[in-house]
Design an enzyme around this catalytic site. Structure first.
Site, PDB file in Angstrom:
ATOM      1  N   GLY A  26       0.836  -1.188   0.000  1.00  0.00           N
ATOM      2  CA  GLY A  26       0.000   0.000   0.000  1.00  0.00           C
ATOM      3  C   GLY A  26       0.871   1.238   0.000  1.00  0.00           C
ATOM      4  N   THR A  74       4.446  -2.646   2.995  1.00  0.00           N
ATOM      5  CA  THR A  74       4.457  -3.851   2.153  1.00  0.00           C
ATOM      6  C   THR A  74       4.419  -5.053   3.091  1.00  0.00           C
ATOM      7  OG1 THR A  74       5.800  -2.713   0.488  1.00  0.00           O
ATOM      8  CG2 THR A  74       5.705  -5.121   0.367  1.00  0.00           C
ATOM      9  N   VAL A  75       3.619  -6.046   2.733  1.00  0.00           N
ATOM     10  CA  VAL A  75       3.469  -7.232   3.579  1.00  0.00           C
ATOM     11  C   VAL A  75       4.128  -8.430   2.903  1.00  0.00           C
ATOM     12  CG1 VAL A  75       1.859  -8.760   4.774  1.00  0.00           C
ATOM     13  CG2 VAL A  75       1.305  -6.327   4.524  1.00  0.00           C
ATOM     14  N   LYS A 135       4.655  -7.019   8.205  1.00  0.00           N
ATOM     15  CA  LYS A 135       4.259  -5.743   7.603  1.00  0.00           C
ATOM     16  C   LYS A 135       5.438  -4.786   7.740  1.00  0.00           C
ATOM     17  CE  LYS A 135       0.524  -2.291   7.890  1.00  0.00           C
ATOM     18  NZ  LYS A 135      -0.779  -1.995   8.546  1.00  0.00           N
ATOM     19  N   ASP A 144     -11.999   0.686   8.787  1.00  0.00           N
ATOM     20  CA  ASP A 144     -11.607   0.288   7.421  1.00  0.00           C
ATOM     21  C   ASP A 144     -12.020  -1.163   7.167  1.00  0.00           C
ATOM     22  OD1 ASP A 144     -10.574   0.525   4.865  1.00  0.00           O
ATOM     23  OD2 ASP A 144      -8.502   0.134   5.468  1.00  0.00           O
TER      24      ASP A 144
END
Length: 448
Positions: free
Chosen positions: A22, A26-27, A43, A136
């Site tokens: 995103g 980054t995962v 993450k 979210d």
């Protein structure tokens, strides 16, 4: 993996494939450098990408995940940092996310959507009790570990009392509540709207306001037209009621958290859990005892209650052999419940004319009690529907309403002929109610 895209180095972990990225993070999938080779998700947040607001969000995310422990919330195992990045070491969920799960099946059967909803509701109840709002909620942020759902990505989460209001735009537009999209003050109730969108998408394969652009989405949400369910797709009345109450544009008219957790379609009492099997066993022991004592209606009611817990117990069990053994045992209880149902129905048919006569006498004796008269009329309507073969939720509702009023009247009625007749009517209506209630035993157990 190309050299320019190699994952960062982390002392105790080997980072492997990239799972997603995103704006700020980054995962990666990773493995712990021990004999166990435990799989985790890492993450990775670049410090350079963080501004003041995103840093505050990250610190809140870490603070929240450090304190919450729940079977339906992704666990934060550890967090570390170096000169370039901050690392959140999270529980690994091997089943991907709910969005991919829905897309792979196009739509989910109502029973599967309900199981998903129960787990989301269970996690939300835990968060709500601690004044935490996710802000979210969307299928991409709900991960699967086996058949267990877990809320993830608390990057926008906040500690919010029900009366706290926010104005910052957070989350994903397709799942945002109207008050958020339209940039009005909003509160914790935005999570309920998001749950409605997720349930809608699970059942119908698309979000209620699917749009090609944010402007089109905003225009649809600003409309005063009530949300409509797709025609040609049948959903049960309680599911329809919940969907429309969740997807209420006006937050003041929207279902409350308390109403949501108690809603019959959510039915948290019967969601699969570690306690499902013990509850079912206790109820079935009572059913067997009543059965041996010749109390057919009471036994049937207890068998049905037990089955309402056995079905989630089967769903909860992960060992295949134990699951199959449990299913076979439950099928025996179903068979006995079906036999009892036939016997109770036969008893009810014999008593229909006798009950009608009793009800007529009781009606004549109750002309000065309009509420009791109305209850007797409801009972007559319910019996007529049952005689015609309409063993549905409307018939159940009629019996339930009439029984509620008759029990109140019975409690206030002095000793005498009318009390005896009223007691008889309550007993017979209860038997009919149980018969109709248990008429779908096979349907319930086929969900296993």
């Amino acid at each position: 993996m190309a050299a320019g895209f190699a994952p960062p180095k982390l002392k105790d972990f080997i980072l492997t494939e990239k799972l997603g990225s995103g704006t700020y993070a980054t995962v990666y999938k990773a493995f712990r450098k021990t004999d166990s080779r435990e799989a985790v998700a890492v993450k990775v947040v670049s410090k350079k990408s963080l501004n003041k607001s995103s840093m505050e969000n990250l610190l809140t995310e870490i603070e929240i995940l450090k304190t919450v422990r729940h079977p339906h919330i992704v666990q934060l195992k550890d967090f570390q940092w170096d000169s370039d990045n901050i690392y959140l070491i999270l529980e690994w969920c091997s089943g991907g996310d709910l969005s991919r799960f829905i897309r792979s099946r196009r739509i989910l059967p109502e029973r599967v959507a309900r199981r998903c909803l129960q787990q989301i509701a269970c996690a939300l109840q835990f968060l709500h009790e601690r004044n935490i709002s996710h802000l979210d909620l969307k299928p991409q942020n709900i991960l699967l570990s086996g058949n267990v759902l877990k809320l993830a990505d608390f990057g926008f989460a906040q500690y919010m009392s029900p009366w706290d209001e926010q104005q910052a735009l957070r989350g994903s537009p397709l799942y945002m509540a109207p008050e958020m999209v339209c940039r009005r003050h909003y509160d914790a109730r935005v999570d309920l709207w998001s749950v409605g969108v997720i349930l809608f998408e699970a059942l119908f394969g698309r979000a209620p306001f699917a749009s090609r652009s944010f402007a089109e989405l905003e225009e649809k949400i600003r409309s005063d037209k009530p949300v409509e369910l797709p025609s040609g797709v049948r959903v049960p009345p309680d599911c329809r009621d919940l969907l429309l109450r969740l997807l209420e544009r006006d937050p003041d008219a929207r279902i409350t958290f308390e109403e949501f957790f108690l809603h019959p379609f959510v039915d948290l009492e019967h969601m699969p859990s570690v306690d499902s099997l013990q509850t079912a066993k206790a109820l079935v022991l009572q059913a067997v005892q009543k059965d041996q004592d010749g109390q057919r209606s009471a036994a049937l009611s207890l068998y049905c209650s037990a089955l309402e817990h056995f079905v989630p117990a089967i769903h909860y069990e992960t060992d295949r052999q134990r699951k199959e053994a449990l299913r076979q045992k439950v099928n025996q209880y179903v068979s006995r419940a079906e036999e009892l149902k036939a016997l109770v129905k036969s008893d009810n048919k014999i008593s229909f004319e006798e009950a009608k006569c009793t009800r007529n006498i009781l009606t004549e004796m109750s002309r000065n009690q309009p509420r009791l008269l109305a209850a007797l009329e409801l009972a007559s309507t319910a019996v007529a529907r049952e005689e015609s073969g309409a063993e549905d939720s409307d018939t159940l509702d009629l019996y339930q309403q009439s029984l509620g009023e008759m029990l109140l009247a019975l409690a206030a009625e002095p000793q005498g002929r009318r009390r005896d007749l009223l007691h008889s009517e309550v007993r017979k209506s209860s038997s009919h109610y149980v018969s109709v209630l248990c008429s779908r035993v096979h349907v319930q157990v086929s969900l296993c």
